[in-house]
Design an enzyme around this catalytic site. Structure first.
Site, PDB file in Angstrom:
ATOM      1  N   SER A 164      -9.533   1.965   3.200  1.00  0.00           N
ATOM      2  CA  SER A 164      -8.696   2.666   2.257  1.00  0.00           C
ATOM      3  C   SER A 164      -7.697   1.765   1.509  1.00  0.00           C
ATOM      4  CB  SER A 164      -7.927   3.763   2.989  1.00  0.00           C
ATOM      5  OG  SER A 164      -7.049   3.202   3.949  1.00  0.00           O
ATOM      6  N   LYS A 206       0.841  -1.203   0.000  1.00  0.00           N
ATOM      7  CA  LYS A 206       0.000   0.000   0.000  1.00  0.00           C
ATOM      8  C   LYS A 206       0.875   1.252   0.000  1.00  0.00           C
ATOM      9  CE  LYS A 206      -3.779   2.105   2.688  1.00  0.00           C
ATOM     10  NZ  LYS A 206      -4.573   2.008   3.940  1.00  0.00           N
ATOM     11  N   SER A 223      -9.529  -0.299   7.490  1.00  0.00           N
ATOM     12  CA  SER A 223      -9.022  -0.202   6.115  1.00  0.00           C
ATOM     13  C   SER A 223      -8.366  -1.445   5.544  1.00  0.00           C
ATOM     14  CB  SER A 223      -8.039   0.956   6.008  1.00  0.00           C
ATOM     15  OG  SER A 223      -8.752   2.145   5.798  1.00  0.00           O
TER      16      SER A 223
END
Ligand code: GLN
Length: 499
Positions: A163, A88, A187
């Protein structure tokens, strides 16, 4: 339409789990270079539609794969040797642009690598690239990314969650064998649920946050997105453990999490909290989760009804605590030290313009909310009160874990929603976190495992929450459930209206 991966004689290389790929490389069936090339080909074939990656680091990946093959030839068998994974884009990677999905960090080259990523590197990972995220991990859909929205591999019209939506979509679409995400309020777990993969949020302090670009420092944890529970345990084995660079990272030694995967849940006490089965949630989600719990009962677990009475306060507490911490953490983006600078003549004008142009609407909203909650005259009523109620939420869990070993709940109240459906209504978007934020406020661990599909063939996730440092227990339960079912064998059709 989905297909059953096991119906094929042999899975394609990009479809493998991490542990199956490691077996294949150990036995000399294929090399890391072949495997990495297969993943890069897959990315080239599908990522134009999925849009999971902000950047693919193909050259570096192949160089790492060659190195892994050389290490293996020399007798090395590091735990992830040659395994292609995605990271990420809120995790700092030395020499690879790291943006947090924000214009303000566009072009930012971190001078160091996050500890979790460095540990994966040492264990032999091949990094395929950096995945899309809501700006500074603030969001539940990736629609807050300054660059583009990631599409759900099960239906391109829908969000992958967020996210860590890029990481979840990459794993679901077989564009990475596994990925790291971060979880401040859900997330990792929520996108895992919406994309039909396994998402693990470790306990606060289990994994070093060094190099995780901070959102809410008392809530943030790095977690894993994988195709099965064994892979989550494999990755946690590598990233867990103390780190002198993060004072909140615990000294407690990390066990071998794969050893916990015994398949045996006999006698395990599972709590079903009344407050997590509520009006307004999608009926198919409730039905699937209840069925999954019944399956665990069939395997020998004991199901107990419990209460977490302060659950209804978790959302307001989270959106005060997280925004307060964010407002402080994001003060460092001043146009001087990192990334974007508007280049105005005076210092104050430069800060004003850099932040005005560099941050997106949701990030600005949160900085304003958090600054207000911390301001003189309002601090006691908002921030302090939120901290007090946070303690009550933590106590709810402590109390519950005197009665049960694991808490089972839905991960998300609905399956994947449509792109554009909630993005203009912050409250609706915040409500998607209703079942995930409490675990962060309490600092406990939780995992989301696939447990079914709705009528539109969208995946549903069950959340198993454990006490602080209870990762072995939740992984054992999740693995036993996974062995008894076959949800993880379904693959997304990769259709819908792509952009
Ligand atoms: N959706 C939540 C938020 O917007 C959680 C995000 C996260 O876990 N990083 O804050």
């Amino acid at each position: 339409m989905t297909h059953d991966k096991t119906a094929q004689d042999k899975r394609a290389l990009h479809e493998l789990t991490i542990h199956a790929a490691l077996e294949g490389m150990r036995s000399g069936e294929f090399t890391s270079v072949q495997l990495t090339q297969a993943l890069l080909d897959r990315i080239a074939a599908v990522d134009g539609n999925v849009k999971a990656y902000l950047r693919v680091t193909a050259e570096k990946a192949l160089a790492q794969a060659e190195k892994a093959d050389r290490r293996r030839a020399a007798g090395d068998d590091a735990p992830l040797l040659g395994a292609p994974l995605a990271i990420k884009d809120v995790l700092a990677t030395s020499g690879v642009e790291t943006t947090c999905g924000s214009r303000i960090l566009q072009g930012f080259m971190p001078p160091y690598t996050a500890t979790a990523v460095a540990r994966l590197n040492d264990a032999g990972m091949v990094m395929l690239g950096k995945t899309n995220t809501d700006e500074f991990a603030m969001g539940s859909s990736t629609e807050n990314s300054a660059f583009f929205t990631t599409h759900n591999p099960w239906d391109f019209d829908r969000v992958p969650g967020g996210s860590s939506g890029g990481s979840a979509a990459a794993v679901a679409a077989d564009e990475a064998l596994g990925a790291l995400g971060t979880d401040t309020g859900g997330s990792v777990r929520q996108p895992a649920a919406l994309c039909g993969v396994v998402g693990l949020k470790p306990s606060y302090g289990r994994v070093s946050r060094f190099g995780l670009i901070a959102y809410g420092s008392s809530l943030d944890q790095i977690g894993t997105l994988t195709k099965d529970v064994r892979d989550a345990a494999l990755l946690l084995n590598v990233i867990a453990g103390s780190d002198p660079l993060d004072s909140t990272c615990l000294e407690t030694p990390a066990p071998d999490y794969t050893a916990a995967l015994t398949g045996d849940v006999r006698g395990l006490r599972i709590g079903l909290p009344d407050e997590y089965f509520i009006d307004g949630m999608q009926p198919e989600v409730e039905a699937s989760v209840r069925q999954a719990v019944a399956e665990l009962e069939r395997l020998g677990a004991e199901v107990v009804r419990i209460s977490l009475p302060n659950t209804d306060k978790a959302l307001p507490v989270y959106y005060l605590a997280a925004t307060a911490e964010a407002s402080a953490n994001l003060a460092r983006y001043d146009g001087v030290r990192f990334g974007y600078s508007a280049g105005a003549d005076s210092m104050f004008e430069n800060i004003r313009r850099t932040r005005g142009e560099g941050f997106g609407a949701e990030v600005k909203r949160r900085i304003m909310l958090g600054t207000y909650a911390l301001s003189a005259g309002y601090y006691d009523a908002y921030y302090l009160k939120a901290q007090q109620v946070r303690t009550l939420i933590k106590r709810d869990f402590e109390q519950a874990f005197t009665q049960v070993d694991v808490i089972a709940a839905p991960t998300s109240p609905t399956t994947a929603f449509r792109i554009g459906e909630k993005v203009d209504d912050p409250i609706q978007m915040y409500l998607t976190d209703i079942f995930t934020i409490s675990a962060n406020l309490a600092g406990v661990c939780a995992v989301s495992v696939p447990c079914g599909f709705d009528k539109a063939n969208l995946p549903i996730g069950m959340q198993l929450i454990g006490p602080h440092l209870g990762e072995e227990t939740i992984l054992r339960a999740a693995d036993a459930y996974e062995r008894a079912t076959d949800w993880q064998r379904h693959a997304p059709a990769l259709t819908g209206r792509a952009s």
